[in-house]
Design a protein around this motif. Sequence first.
Motif, PDB file in Angstrom:
ATOM      1  N   ILE A 242       0.731  -1.101   0.074  1.00 14.25           N
ATOM      2  CA  ILE A 242       0.020  -0.086  -0.037  1.00 14.25           C
ATOM      3  C   ILE A 242       0.894   1.322  -0.054  1.00 14.25           C
ATOM      4  O   ILE A 242       0.610   2.179  -0.766  1.00 14.25           O
ATOM      5  CB  ILE A 242      -1.115  -0.177   1.292  1.00 14.25           C
ATOM      6  N   GLU A 243       1.936   1.375   0.707  1.00 16.69           N
ATOM      7  CA  GLU A 243       3.010   2.221   0.790  1.00 16.69           C
ATOM      8  C   GLU A 243       3.525   2.438  -0.626  1.00 16.69           C
ATOM      9  O   GLU A 243       3.607   3.738  -0.988  1.00 16.69           O
ATOM     10  CB  GLU A 243       3.903   2.262   2.038  1.00 16.69           C
ATOM     11  N   ASP A 244       3.725   1.332  -1.069  1.00 19.53           N
ATOM     12  CA  ASP A 244       4.573   1.639  -2.470  1.00 19.53           C
ATOM     13  C   ASP A 244       3.263   2.322  -3.684  1.00 19.53           C
ATOM     14  O   ASP A 244       3.881   3.182  -4.297  1.00 19.53           O
ATOM     15  CB  ASP A 244       4.842   0.259  -3.152  1.00 19.53           C
ATOM     16  N   PHE A 245       2.194   1.804  -3.423  1.00 13.17           N
ATOM     17  CA  PHE A 245       1.001   2.217  -4.383  1.00 13.17           C
ATOM     18  C   PHE A 245       0.940   3.962  -4.093  1.00 13.17           C
ATOM     19  O   PHE A 245       1.018   4.738  -5.057  1.00 13.17           O
ATOM     20  CB  PHE A 245      -0.087   1.726  -4.193  1.00 13.17           C
ATOM     21  N   LEU A 246       0.807   4.310  -2.652  1.00 17.25           N
ATOM     22  CA  LEU A 246       0.483   5.650  -2.558  1.00 17.25           C
ATOM     23  C   LEU A 246       2.014   6.421  -2.912  1.00 17.25           C
ATOM     24  O   LEU A 246       1.907   7.563  -3.432  1.00 17.25           O
ATOM     25  CB  LEU A 246       0.407   5.826  -1.075  1.00 17.25           C
TER      26      LEU A 246
ATOM     27  N   ALA B 264      10.316   4.327  -6.864  1.00 15.78           N
ATOM     28  CA  ALA B 264      11.196   3.238  -6.304  1.00 15.78           C
ATOM     29  C   ALA B 264      12.604   3.843  -5.585  1.00 15.78           C
ATOM     30  O   ALA B 264      12.975   3.240  -4.650  1.00 15.78           O
ATOM     31  CB  ALA B 264      11.759   2.666  -7.250  1.00 15.78           C
ATOM     32  N   GLU B 265      12.917   4.959  -6.089  1.00 18.73           N
ATOM     33  CA  GLU B 265      13.995   5.749  -5.442  1.00 18.73           C
ATOM     34  C   GLU B 265      13.760   6.004  -3.876  1.00 18.73           C
ATOM     35  O   GLU B 265      14.280   6.139  -2.979  1.00 18.73           O
ATOM     36  CB  GLU B 265      14.599   6.953  -6.068  1.00 18.73           C
ATOM     37  N   TRP B 266      12.270   6.686  -3.949  1.00 22.56           N
ATOM     38  CA  TRP B 266      11.859   7.094  -2.569  1.00 22.56           C
ATOM     39  C   TRP B 266      11.634   5.897  -1.598  1.00 22.56           C
ATOM     40  O   TRP B 266      11.842   5.910  -0.563  1.00 22.56           O
ATOM     41  CB  TRP B 266      10.440   7.734  -2.866  1.00 22.56           C
ATOM     42  N   ARG B 267      11.679   4.795  -2.243  1.00 22.57           N
ATOM     43  CA  ARG B 267      11.197   3.701  -1.362  1.00 22.57           C
ATOM     44  C   ARG B 267      12.385   2.824  -1.205  1.00 22.57           C
ATOM     45  O   ARG B 267      12.286   1.711  -0.574  1.00 22.57           O
ATOM     46  CB  ARG B 267      10.076   2.570  -1.906  1.00 22.57           C
TER      47      ARG B 267
ATOM     48  N   PRO C 296      13.116  -2.578 -10.961  1.00 21.66           N
ATOM     49  CA  PRO C 296      12.282  -4.066 -10.940  1.00 21.66           C
ATOM     50  C   PRO C 296      11.575  -4.585  -9.653  1.00 21.66           C
ATOM     51  O   PRO C 296      10.506  -5.024  -9.802  1.00 21.66           O
ATOM     52  CB  PRO C 296      13.607  -4.816 -11.460  1.00 21.66           C
ATOM     53  N   ALA C 297      12.215  -4.279  -8.801  1.00 27.50           N
ATOM     54  CA  ALA C 297      11.646  -4.791  -7.336  1.00 27.50           C
ATOM     55  C   ALA C 297      10.427  -4.222  -7.072  1.00 27.50           C
ATOM     56  O   ALA C 297       9.394  -4.506  -6.397  1.00 27.50           O
ATOM     57  CB  ALA C 297      12.559  -4.649  -6.074  1.00 27.50           C
ATOM     58  N   PHE C 298      10.473  -2.746  -7.242  1.00 25.51           N
ATOM     59  CA  PHE C 298       9.270  -1.882  -6.934  1.00 25.51           C
ATOM     60  C   PHE C 298       7.986  -2.285  -7.864  1.00 25.51           C
ATOM     61  O   PHE C 298       6.973  -2.415  -7.227  1.00 25.51           O
ATOM     62  CB  PHE C 298       9.805  -0.646  -7.209  1.00 25.51           C
ATOM     63  N   SER C 299       8.439  -2.522  -8.975  1.00 26.65           N
ATOM     64  CA  SER C 299       7.357  -3.040  -9.858  1.00 26.65           C
ATOM     65  C   SER C 299       6.535  -4.136  -9.765  1.00 26.65           C
ATOM     66  O   SER C 299       5.517  -4.466  -9.801  1.00 26.65           O
ATOM     67  CB  SER C 299       8.111  -2.984 -11.441  1.00 26.65           C
ATOM     68  N   ARG C 300       7.813  -5.161  -9.003  1.00 27.03           N
ATOM     69  CA  ARG C 300       7.111  -6.530  -8.800  1.00 27.03           C
ATOM     70  C   ARG C 300       6.108  -6.318  -7.396  1.00 27.03           C
ATOM     71  O   ARG C 300       4.973  -6.930  -7.285  1.00 27.03           O
ATOM     72  CB  ARG C 300       8.151  -7.518  -8.279  1.00 27.03           C
ATOM     73  N   ARG C 301       6.421  -5.510  -6.641  1.00 24.80           N
ATOM     74  CA  ARG C 301       5.451  -5.205  -5.505  1.00 24.80           C
ATOM     75  C   ARG C 301       4.381  -4.410  -5.915  1.00 24.80           C
ATOM     76  O   ARG C 301       3.215  -4.928  -5.257  1.00 24.80           O
ATOM     77  CB  ARG C 301       6.382  -4.390  -4.544  1.00 24.80           C
ATOM     78  N   ILE C 302       4.070  -3.513  -6.823  1.00 22.57           N
ATOM     79  CA  ILE C 302       3.158  -3.340  -7.360  1.00 22.57           C
ATOM     80  C   ILE C 302       2.237  -4.083  -7.972  1.00 22.57           C
ATOM     81  O   ILE C 302       0.951  -4.388  -7.896  1.00 22.57           O
ATOM     82  CB  ILE C 302       3.038  -1.991  -8.488  1.00 22.57           C
ATOM     83  N   ARG C 303       2.931  -5.166  -8.855  1.00 22.48           N
ATOM     84  CA  ARG C 303       1.985  -6.127  -9.281  1.00 22.48           C
ATOM     85  C   ARG C 303       1.380  -7.149  -8.328  1.00 22.48           C
ATOM     86  O   ARG C 303       0.553  -7.624  -8.386  1.00 22.48           O
ATOM     87  CB  ARG C 303       3.036  -6.960 -10.265  1.00 22.48           C
TER      88      ARG C 303
END
Length: 301
Positions: free
Chosen positions: A6-10, A22-25, A30-37
Amino acid sequence: MKIEWIEDFLALTEAGTFSQAAEWRHVTQPAFSRRIRQLEDWLGVELIDRHSPRLTLLPHAQAYEASLRDWLAHLYALRGRIRADAAHGPRAILTTQHTLTVSYLPRLLRHFRQHAPQARLQVRSSDRSDCIRDFQRGDADLLLCSELQGSPLLVDCAEVHRVQLGTEQLVPVCATDRFGQPIFDLENQTRLPLISYEPSSFLGGVLSSPYLLDLQRHYDVELVCETAFTIGIRELLMAGLGIGWLPHGLIESDLEAGKLASLLERLGGPMLVVACYRQSGNGASAADQLWKLINARPPTV
């Protein structure tokens, strides 16, 4: 489901790009995109329009973004309360109406802090009717409210205890001119603009008779504004838009500074009582400590 999704999406909605989010998180893109998926897989719907050249939320994602943000904030607040209660014991909950939150409550809280600094307290400020309802349902340990003198609340409830903390006058006031005089001449004017309370509100009912009735008998009253928001009425009166009744505790400094003029001798006003209620055998030990202070020597209204 992980909260970090949820934090990633926001973060994505705020950053506007996958790379910036991804930089903020502090993860790779690629890892960030996987978490959104993974979040989309858990929800069973896609959130991002991946055919758009720029980041675009799908309509249902836009519709629920604020709800997800609120849910996350409530979850973190709940975690904080659980941790605090585990470490220090449960808090007492005091509910009070908006006007007293501004006028009397700060003095009472300073009294609590001075004499029982270890007692944990949460204040909920609401409309008077909501405060009474929450107290009766057991959602608050203490109720601080205004009453019409001679008409106390909850008199038929043997398990409810009441302490009268003082009285205050409901004062008719208006703004002043540069000489410190009322801007409305009650001796010679026939038209009076009125800033009034909603008839269904507590103060609206208190003033309806005889005060407003007498005003309408003697003047051509023009209703400029009708609201249950006492602080808003004060601002309109300060701006010179009419006359109206306000609790003395709310405008004491305005009267002393000459920003508002009292019309009490001419128009009169009811006397209010400030009282505190407590249900016996209900709530935390902190509520017991604070109730003892209220019964001892609380600050005057």
